[in-house]
Design an enzyme around this catalytic site. Sequence first.
Site, PDB file in Angstrom:
ATOM      1  CG  HIS A  16      -1.801  -1.149   1.376  1.00 48.88           C
ATOM      2  ND1 HIS A  16      -3.106  -1.110   0.948  1.00 48.88           N
ATOM      3  CD2 HIS A  16      -1.610  -2.397   1.876  1.00 48.88           C
ATOM      4  CE1 HIS A  16      -3.688  -2.277   1.192  1.00 48.88           C
ATOM      5  NE2 HIS A  16      -2.794  -3.083   1.753  1.00 48.88           N
ATOM      6  CB  THR A  99      -7.509   4.323  -0.899  1.00 47.62           C
ATOM      7  OG1 THR A  99      -6.937   3.208  -0.213  1.00 47.62           O
ATOM      8  CG2 THR A  99      -9.016   4.256  -0.889  1.00 47.62           C
ATOM      9  CD  GLU A 228      -6.707  -7.567   6.605  1.00 46.88           C
ATOM     10  OE1 GLU A 228      -5.706  -6.942   6.964  1.00 46.88           O
ATOM     11  OE2 GLU A 228      -7.626  -7.061   5.938  1.00 46.88           O
TER      12      GLU A 228
HETATM   13  P1  5GP Z   1      -3.294   4.039   0.804  1.00 44.45           P
HETATM   14  O1  5GP Z   1      -4.408   3.302   0.134  1.00 44.45           O
HETATM   15  O2  5GP Z   1      -3.787   5.256   1.538  1.00 44.45           O
HETATM   16  O3  5GP Z   1      -2.152   4.361  -0.112  1.00 44.45           O
HETATM   17  O4  5GP Z   1      -2.655   3.033   1.892  1.00 44.45           O
HETATM   18  C1  5GP Z   1      -3.142   2.916   3.218  1.00 44.45           C
HETATM   19  C2  5GP Z   1      -4.495   2.231   3.231  1.00 44.45           C
HETATM   20  O5  5GP Z   1      -4.383   0.888   2.760  1.00 44.45           O
HETATM   21  C3  5GP Z   1      -5.100   2.084   4.621  1.00 44.45           C
HETATM   22  O6  5GP Z   1      -5.805   3.238   5.002  1.00 44.45           O
HETATM   23  C4  5GP Z   1      -6.015   0.881   4.452  1.00 44.45           C
HETATM   24  O7  5GP Z   1      -7.218   1.256   3.846  1.00 44.45           O
HETATM   25  C5  5GP Z   1      -5.240   0.011   3.490  1.00 44.45           C
HETATM   26  N1  5GP Z   1      -4.399  -0.977   4.211  1.00 44.45           N
HETATM   27  C6  5GP Z   1      -3.078  -0.927   4.446  1.00 44.45           C
HETATM   28  N2  5GP Z   1      -2.673  -2.010   5.119  1.00 44.45           N
HETATM   29  C7  5GP Z   1      -3.744  -2.775   5.311  1.00 44.45           C
HETATM   30  C8  5GP Z   1      -3.933  -4.052   5.936  1.00 44.45           C
HETATM   31  O8  5GP Z   1      -3.035  -4.695   6.478  1.00 44.45           O
HETATM   32  N3  5GP Z   1      -5.207  -4.543   5.931  1.00 44.45           N
HETATM   33  C9  5GP Z   1      -6.239  -3.861   5.346  1.00 44.45           C
HETATM   34  N4  5GP Z   1      -7.439  -4.422   5.374  1.00 44.45           N
HETATM   35  N5  5GP Z   1      -6.082  -2.670   4.739  1.00 44.45           N
HETATM   36  C10 5GP Z   1      -4.858  -2.132   4.731  1.00 44.45           C
END
Ligand code: 5GP
Length: 366
Positions: A16, A99, A228
Amino acid sequence: MAEWWRGVPKLELHAHLNGSIRSSTLLELAKERSKKGDLVLSEVEGVILKDDRSLQECFKLFDLIHVLTTDHGTISRITKEVIEDFAAENVIYLELRTTPKKNEAVGMSKRSYVEAVLAGFKAVETVKAIHLPSDGNIQYPDEVTHKNSTSEGPRMQQIFVRLLLSIDRRESLDGAMETVQLALEMRNSGVVGIDLSGNPVVGEWQTFLPALTCARKQGLPITLHCGEVPNREEIQGMLEFRPERLGHVCCLEDLEWKTLKESDIPVEVCLTSNVRTECVTSIADHHFADLYRVKHPLILCTDDPGVFSTTISREYALAASCFDLTKTELFQLAKNAVNFIFADNKLKETLRLIMEEAECVFAGTK
Ligand code: 5GP
Protein backbone atom coordinates in the site's frame (compact mmCIF):
# COMPACT_ATOMS: atom_id res chain seq x y z
CA MET A 1 20.21 -13.36 5.05
CA ALA A 2 18.13 -10.27 4.26
CA GLU A 3 21.28 -8.81 2.72
CA TRP A 4 21.67 -11.90 0.53
CA TRP A 5 18.03 -11.73 -0.57
CA ARG A 6 18.46 -8.06 -1.41
CA GLY A 7 20.70 -9.12 -4.30
CA VAL A 8 18.02 -11.37 -5.80
CA PRO A 9 15.44 -9.91 -8.23
CA LYS A 10 11.97 -10.04 -6.71
CA LEU A 11 8.39 -8.97 -7.40
CA GLU A 12 6.19 -7.06 -4.96
CA LEU A 13 2.46 -7.48 -5.52
CA HIS A 14 0.94 -6.31 -2.22
CA ALA A 15 2.20 -2.93 -1.02
CA HIS A 16 0.00 0.00 0.00
CA LEU A 17 1.42 3.38 -0.99
CA ASN A 18 0.70 5.17 2.28
CA GLY A 19 1.80 2.14 4.29
CA SER A 20 5.15 2.18 2.50
CA ILE A 21 6.01 5.79 3.35
CA ARG A 22 9.43 6.32 4.94
CA SER A 23 9.26 7.08 8.70
CA SER A 24 11.78 9.91 8.07
CA THR A 25 9.42 11.50 5.52
CA LEU A 26 6.47 11.04 7.85
CA LEU A 27 8.33 12.78 10.70
CA GLU A 28 9.46 15.57 8.38
CA LEU A 29 5.85 16.13 7.24
CA ALA A 30 4.64 16.06 10.86
CA LYS A 31 7.27 18.68 11.83
CA GLU A 32 6.20 20.93 8.95
CA ARG A 33 2.57 20.68 10.00
CA SER A 34 3.41 21.31 13.65
CA LYS A 35 5.32 24.51 12.67
CA LYS A 36 2.13 25.66 10.93
CA GLY A 37 0.23 24.90 14.14
CA ASP A 38 -1.86 22.16 12.49
CA LEU A 39 -0.81 19.51 15.03
CA VAL A 40 1.24 19.00 18.19
CA LEU A 41 4.41 17.09 17.29
CA SER A 42 4.81 15.44 20.70
CA GLU A 43 1.32 13.98 20.37
CA VAL A 44 1.96 12.28 17.02
CA GLU A 45 5.65 11.37 17.35
CA GLY A 46 4.81 8.40 19.56
CA VAL A 47 2.22 7.14 17.07
CA ILE A 48 4.72 7.37 14.20
CA LEU A 49 7.65 5.79 16.02
CA LYS A 50 5.74 3.00 17.79
CA ASP A 51 7.04 -0.34 16.58
CA ASP A 52 4.47 -3.00 17.47
CA ARG A 53 0.94 -2.05 16.53
CA SER A 54 -2.30 -3.94 16.73
CA LEU A 55 -4.46 -4.02 13.61
CA GLN A 56 -6.66 -1.24 15.00
CA GLU A 57 -3.59 0.88 15.96
CA CYS A 58 -2.41 0.51 12.36
CA PHE A 59 -5.63 2.04 11.13
CA LYS A 60 -5.13 4.95 13.58
CA LEU A 61 -1.68 5.45 12.06
CA PHE A 62 -3.15 5.34 8.54
CA ASP A 63 -5.55 8.11 9.54
CA LEU A 64 -2.59 10.18 10.73
CA ILE A 65 -0.59 9.43 7.58
CA HIS A 66 -3.55 10.52 5.46
CA VAL A 67 -3.71 13.83 7.37
CA LEU A 68 -0.02 14.38 6.56
CA THR A 69 -0.13 13.35 2.89
CA THR A 70 -3.09 15.38 1.70
CA ASP A 71 -1.68 17.47 -1.13
CA HIS A 72 -0.72 16.47 -4.66
CA GLY A 73 2.98 17.34 -4.23
CA THR A 74 3.32 15.11 -1.17
CA ILE A 75 1.53 12.22 -2.89
CA SER A 76 3.97 12.45 -5.84
CA ARG A 77 6.92 12.70 -3.46
CA ILE A 78 6.03 9.64 -1.39
CA THR A 79 5.28 7.63 -4.56
CA LYS A 80 8.72 8.47 -5.96
CA GLU A 81 10.42 7.55 -2.67
CA VAL A 82 8.49 4.30 -2.32
CA ILE A 83 9.45 3.18 -5.84
CA GLU A 84 13.09 4.06 -5.19
CA ASP A 85 13.02 2.12 -1.91
CA PHE A 86 11.59 -0.99 -3.57
CA ALA A 87 14.12 -0.71 -6.41
CA ALA A 88 16.89 -0.55 -3.79
CA GLU A 89 15.64 -3.97 -2.64
CA ASN A 90 16.06 -5.23 -6.22
CA VAL A 91 12.32 -5.37 -6.87
CA ILE A 92 12.02 -5.59 -10.66
CA TYR A 93 8.21 -5.38 -10.80
CA LEU A 94 6.14 -3.40 -8.32
CA GLU A 95 2.36 -3.49 -8.24
CA LEU A 96 1.67 -0.59 -5.91
CA ARG A 97 -1.85 -0.07 -4.59
CA THR A 98 -3.50 3.03 -3.23
CA THR A 99 -6.96 4.37 -2.35
CA PRO A 100 -7.86 7.39 -4.50
CA LYS A 101 -8.89 10.19 -2.14
CA LYS A 102 -10.88 13.40 -2.41
CA ASN A 103 -9.83 16.53 -0.53
CA GLU A 104 -11.81 19.56 -1.56
CA ALA A 105 -9.71 21.86 0.67
CA VAL A 106 -6.70 21.34 -1.64
CA GLY A 107 -8.68 20.85 -4.86
CA MET A 108 -8.05 17.11 -4.91
CA SER A 109 -10.39 14.74 -6.73
CA LYS A 110 -9.91 10.97 -6.98
CA ARG A 111 -8.64 11.52 -10.52
CA SER A 112 -6.14 14.23 -9.56
CA TYR A 113 -4.95 12.00 -6.67
CA VAL A 114 -4.18 9.17 -9.12
CA GLU A 115 -2.55 11.63 -11.50
CA ALA A 116 -0.31 12.78 -8.63
CA VAL A 117 0.67 9.14 -8.00
CA LEU A 118 1.47 8.69 -11.69
CA ALA A 119 3.51 11.92 -11.60
CA GLY A 120 5.49 10.25 -8.80
CA PHE A 121 6.20 7.30 -11.16
CA LYS A 122 7.74 9.77 -13.62
CA ALA A 123 9.74 11.61 -10.97
CA VAL A 124 11.83 8.57 -10.00
CA GLU A 125 15.51 9.46 -10.33
CA THR A 126 17.74 6.78 -8.86
CA VAL A 127 16.49 4.00 -11.14
CA LYS A 128 14.71 3.72 -14.46
CA ALA A 129 11.03 3.34 -13.58
CA ILE A 130 9.16 1.80 -16.50
CA HIS A 131 5.54 2.78 -16.36
CA LEU A 132 2.93 3.10 -19.08
CA PRO A 133 2.98 6.31 -21.12
CA SER A 134 -0.39 8.04 -21.35
CA ASP A 135 -1.04 6.62 -24.86
CA GLY A 136 -0.61 3.11 -23.41
CA ASN A 137 2.03 2.24 -26.01
CA ILE A 138 4.78 0.74 -23.94
CA GLN A 139 8.10 0.29 -25.67
CA TYR A 140 10.27 -2.66 -24.69
CA PRO A 141 13.68 -1.39 -25.86
CA ASP A 142 16.44 -2.68 -23.60
CA GLU A 143 14.15 -4.07 -20.94
CA VAL A 144 14.54 -7.74 -21.74
CA THR A 145 17.73 -7.95 -19.82
CA HIS A 146 18.58 -7.12 -16.26
CA LYS A 147 22.34 -7.27 -16.84
CA ASN A 148 24.19 -4.51 -15.09
CA SER A 149 26.23 -3.32 -18.02
CA THR A 150 26.09 -2.85 -21.78
CA SER A 151 28.81 -2.10 -24.32
CA GLU A 152 28.09 1.60 -23.63
CA GLY A 153 28.72 1.23 -19.90
CA PRO A 154 26.75 0.46 -16.74
CA ARG A 155 23.03 0.03 -17.28
CA MET A 156 20.69 1.92 -15.00
CA GLN A 157 18.72 -0.40 -12.76
CA GLN A 158 15.14 -0.85 -13.94
CA ILE A 159 11.86 -1.37 -12.16
CA PHE A 160 8.51 -1.94 -13.84
CA VAL A 161 5.72 -0.21 -11.94
CA ARG A 162 1.97 -0.69 -12.19
CA LEU A 163 -0.90 0.57 -10.06
CA LEU A 164 -3.94 -1.01 -8.40
CA LEU A 165 -6.72 1.25 -7.18
CA SER A 166 -8.07 0.31 -3.75
CA ILE A 167 -11.64 0.60 -2.55
CA ASP A 168 -11.73 1.44 1.17
CA ARG A 169 -14.35 -0.45 3.19
CA ARG A 170 -15.48 2.88 4.65
CA GLU A 171 -16.66 4.00 1.21
CA SER A 172 -20.16 3.92 -0.22
CA LEU A 173 -21.03 1.91 -3.32
CA ASP A 174 -21.01 5.17 -5.30
CA GLY A 175 -17.47 5.88 -4.09
CA ALA A 176 -16.39 2.37 -5.08
CA MET A 177 -18.02 2.73 -8.50
CA GLU A 178 -16.15 5.98 -9.04
CA THR A 179 -12.86 4.21 -8.26
CA VAL A 180 -13.64 1.36 -10.68
CA GLN A 181 -14.61 3.86 -13.38
CA LEU A 182 -11.36 5.73 -12.82
CA ALA A 183 -9.38 2.51 -13.01
CA LEU A 184 -11.04 1.67 -16.33
CA GLU A 185 -10.33 5.12 -17.73
CA MET A 186 -6.71 5.02 -16.56
CA ARG A 187 -5.93 1.54 -17.80
CA ASN A 188 -3.69 2.92 -20.50
CA SER A 189 -1.76 4.91 -17.91
CA GLY A 190 -0.71 1.92 -15.83
CA VAL A 191 -3.71 0.99 -13.66
CA VAL A 192 -3.97 -2.80 -13.86
CA GLY A 193 -6.50 -3.84 -11.23
CA ILE A 194 -8.74 -3.25 -8.23
CA ASP A 195 -8.16 -4.01 -4.55
CA LEU A 196 -10.61 -4.07 -1.64
CA SER A 197 -8.96 -3.08 1.65
CA GLY A 198 -9.46 -0.92 4.73
CA ASN A 199 -10.37 -1.74 8.31
CA PRO A 200 -11.81 -5.28 8.19
CA VAL A 201 -14.21 -4.61 11.06
CA VAL A 202 -15.76 -1.67 9.21
CA GLY A 203 -18.44 -2.03 6.52
CA GLU A 204 -19.58 -5.11 4.64
CA TRP A 205 -17.86 -6.41 1.58
CA GLN A 206 -21.18 -7.16 -0.18
CA THR A 207 -21.72 -3.38 -0.41
CA PHE A 208 -18.99 -3.34 -3.03
CA LEU A 209 -20.05 -6.40 -5.01
CA PRO A 210 -21.73 -4.41 -7.81
CA ALA A 211 -18.56 -2.33 -8.25
CA LEU A 212 -16.32 -5.42 -8.18
CA THR A 213 -18.60 -7.21 -10.63
CA CYS A 214 -18.52 -4.19 -12.93
CA ALA A 215 -14.69 -4.23 -12.82
CA ARG A 216 -14.69 -7.93 -13.56
CA LYS A 217 -17.05 -7.57 -16.54
CA GLN A 218 -14.65 -5.01 -18.02
CA GLY A 219 -11.73 -7.41 -17.56
CA LEU A 220 -10.05 -5.67 -14.62
CA PRO A 221 -8.43 -8.22 -12.28
CA ILE A 222 -9.37 -8.05 -8.60
CA THR A 223 -7.61 -8.78 -5.33
CA LEU A 224 -9.47 -8.82 -2.01
CA HIS A 225 -8.20 -8.47 1.56
CA CYS A 226 -9.72 -11.57 3.06
CA GLY A 227 -9.88 -13.20 6.49
CA GLU A 228 -7.91 -10.70 8.55
CA VAL A 229 -10.61 -11.22 11.19
CA PRO A 230 -12.91 -14.22 11.60
CA ASN A 231 -15.98 -13.34 9.55
CA ARG A 232 -17.39 -16.59 8.20
CA GLU A 233 -20.00 -15.15 5.84
CA GLU A 234 -17.55 -12.69 4.32
CA ILE A 235 -14.73 -15.20 3.89
CA GLN A 236 -17.05 -17.70 2.21
CA GLY A 237 -18.54 -14.99 -0.02
CA MET A 238 -15.09 -13.83 -1.10
CA LEU A 239 -13.98 -17.38 -1.89
CA GLU A 240 -17.13 -17.91 -3.96
CA PHE A 241 -16.46 -14.67 -5.84
CA ARG A 242 -13.10 -16.12 -6.91
CA PRO A 243 -11.01 -12.99 -7.28
CA GLU A 244 -7.76 -13.21 -9.26
CA ARG A 245 -5.78 -12.95 -5.99
CA LEU A 246 -6.45 -12.84 -2.26
CA GLY A 247 -4.52 -10.96 0.41
CA HIS A 248 -3.71 -12.37 3.88
CA VAL A 249 -6.38 -15.16 4.33
CA CYS A 250 -5.52 -15.72 8.00
CA CYS A 251 -8.68 -16.63 9.90
CA LEU A 252 -10.11 -19.49 7.83
CA GLU A 253 -11.81 -22.63 9.12
CA ASP A 254 -11.17 -26.15 7.83
CA LEU A 255 -13.81 -26.11 5.12
CA GLU A 256 -12.70 -22.67 3.95
CA TRP A 257 -9.05 -23.80 3.74
CA LYS A 258 -10.27 -26.71 1.63
CA THR A 259 -12.20 -24.36 -0.69
CA LEU A 260 -9.20 -22.06 -0.97
CA LYS A 261 -6.85 -24.91 -1.84
CA GLU A 262 -9.26 -26.27 -4.45
CA SER A 263 -9.66 -22.80 -5.96
CA ASP A 264 -5.94 -22.28 -6.63
CA ILE A 265 -6.44 -18.54 -6.07
CA PRO A 266 -2.95 -17.09 -5.49
CA VAL A 267 -2.43 -15.72 -1.97
CA GLU A 268 -0.41 -12.60 -1.19
CA VAL A 269 1.38 -13.54 2.05
CA CYS A 270 2.51 -10.76 4.39
CA LEU A 271 4.34 -12.50 7.25
CA THR A 272 5.49 -9.57 9.39
CA SER A 273 2.22 -7.71 8.95
CA ASN A 274 0.14 -10.73 9.97
CA VAL A 275 2.17 -11.30 13.13
CA ARG A 276 2.37 -7.62 14.12
CA THR A 277 -1.37 -7.13 13.69
CA GLU A 278 -2.06 -10.41 15.49
CA CYS A 279 -3.95 -11.93 12.56
CA VAL A 280 -1.80 -15.01 13.30
CA THR A 281 -0.37 -15.94 16.69
CA SER A 282 3.24 -16.41 15.52
CA ILE A 283 5.27 -16.93 12.37
CA ALA A 284 5.65 -20.59 13.29
CA ASP A 285 1.85 -20.92 13.18
CA HIS A 286 1.51 -19.02 9.92
CA HIS A 287 -0.56 -20.71 7.23
CA PHE A 288 2.30 -20.13 4.76
CA ALA A 289 3.76 -23.48 5.86
CA ASP A 290 0.63 -25.47 5.08
CA LEU A 291 -0.15 -23.66 1.81
CA TYR A 292 3.46 -24.04 0.67
CA ARG A 293 3.39 -27.75 1.50
CA VAL A 294 0.36 -28.34 -0.73
CA LYS A 295 1.94 -26.20 -3.49
CA HIS A 296 -0.75 -23.53 -3.32
CA PRO A 297 0.25 -20.45 -5.38
CA LEU A 298 1.87 -17.96 -2.99
CA ILE A 299 3.58 -14.60 -3.28
CA LEU A 300 5.69 -13.10 -0.48
CA CYS A 301 4.84 -9.43 0.05
CA THR A 302 5.42 -6.62 2.56
CA ASP A 303 1.93 -5.04 2.86
CA ASP A 304 3.14 -1.85 4.57
CA PRO A 305 6.95 -1.78 4.84
CA GLY A 306 6.89 1.72 6.39
CA VAL A 307 4.31 0.89 9.03
CA PHE A 308 5.84 -2.51 9.89
CA SER A 309 9.52 -1.53 9.48
CA THR A 310 10.24 -4.35 7.08
CA THR A 311 11.57 -4.87 3.56
CA ILE A 312 10.76 -7.46 0.93
CA SER A 313 14.28 -8.91 1.34
CA ARG A 314 13.61 -9.29 5.06
CA GLU A 315 10.35 -11.12 4.33
CA TYR A 316 12.25 -13.62 2.14
CA ALA A 317 14.91 -14.10 4.84
CA LEU A 318 12.15 -14.60 7.41
CA ALA A 319 10.41 -17.23 5.28
CA ALA A 320 13.72 -19.01 4.70
CA SER A 321 14.57 -19.23 8.39
CA CYS A 322 11.08 -19.86 9.80
CA PHE A 323 10.00 -22.49 7.28
CA ASP A 324 13.41 -24.00 6.66
CA LEU A 325 13.39 -23.31 2.93
CA THR A 326 16.47 -23.48 0.75
CA LYS A 327 17.58 -20.59 -1.42
CA THR A 328 16.59 -22.59 -4.50
CA GLU A 329 13.09 -23.24 -3.17
CA LEU A 330 12.54 -19.60 -2.28
CA PHE A 331 14.00 -18.38 -5.56
CA GLN A 332 11.43 -20.57 -7.31
CA LEU A 333 8.72 -18.89 -5.25
CA ALA A 334 10.03 -15.46 -6.28
CA LYS A 335 10.09 -16.56 -9.92
CA ASN A 336 6.54 -17.99 -9.78
CA ALA A 337 5.21 -14.58 -8.72
CA VAL A 338 5.53 -13.57 -12.40
CA ASN A 339 2.56 -15.84 -13.16
CA PHE A 340 0.29 -13.87 -10.84
CA ILE A 341 0.91 -10.26 -11.88
CA PHE A 342 -2.02 -8.29 -13.29
CA ALA A 343 0.02 -6.77 -16.13
CA ASP A 344 0.07 -8.05 -19.71
CA ASN A 345 1.63 -11.24 -21.07
CA LYS A 346 4.41 -9.40 -22.86
CA LEU A 347 5.60 -7.99 -19.56
CA LYS A 348 5.30 -11.46 -17.99
CA GLU A 349 7.64 -12.79 -20.67
CA THR A 350 10.10 -9.95 -20.02
CA LEU A 351 10.07 -10.62 -16.28
CA ARG A 352 10.51 -14.36 -16.84
CA LEU A 353 13.61 -13.68 -18.90
CA ILE A 354 15.02 -11.44 -16.17
CA MET A 355 14.35 -14.10 -13.53
CA GLU A 356 15.88 -16.83 -15.71
CA GLU A 357 19.01 -14.76 -16.24
CA ALA A 358 19.23 -14.23 -12.48
CA GLU A 359 18.72 -17.97 -11.94
CA CYS A 360 21.79 -18.72 -14.05
CA VAL A 361 23.92 -16.30 -12.01
CA PHE A 362 22.36 -17.56 -8.79
CA ALA A 363 23.06 -21.20 -9.69
CA GLY A 364 26.75 -20.34 -9.78
CA THR A 365 26.78 -18.57 -6.41
CA LYS A 366 24.50 -20.54 -4.12
P1 5GP B 1 -3.29 4.04 0.80
O1 5GP B 1 -4.41 3.30 0.13
O2 5GP B 1 -3.79 5.26 1.54
O3 5GP B 1 -2.15 4.36 -0.11
O4 5GP B 1 -2.66 3.03 1.89
C1 5GP B 1 -3.14 2.92 3.22
C2 5GP B 1 -4.49 2.23 3.23
O5 5GP B 1 -4.38 0.89 2.76
C3 5GP B 1 -5.10 2.08 4.62
O6 5GP B 1 -5.81 3.24 5.00
C4 5GP B 1 -6.01 0.88 4.45
O7 5GP B 1 -7.22 1.26 3.85
C5 5GP B 1 -5.24 0.01 3.49
N1 5GP B 1 -4.40 -0.98 4.21
C6 5GP B 1 -3.08 -0.93 4.45
N2 5GP B 1 -2.67 -2.01 5.12
C7 5GP B 1 -3.74 -2.78 5.31
C8 5GP B 1 -3.93 -4.05 5.94
O8 5GP B 1 -3.03 -4.70 6.48
N3 5GP B 1 -5.21 -4.54 5.93
C9 5GP B 1 -6.24 -3.86 5.35
N4 5GP B 1 -7.44 -4.42 5.37
N5 5GP B 1 -6.08 -2.67 4.74
C10 5GP B 1 -4.86 -2.13 4.73
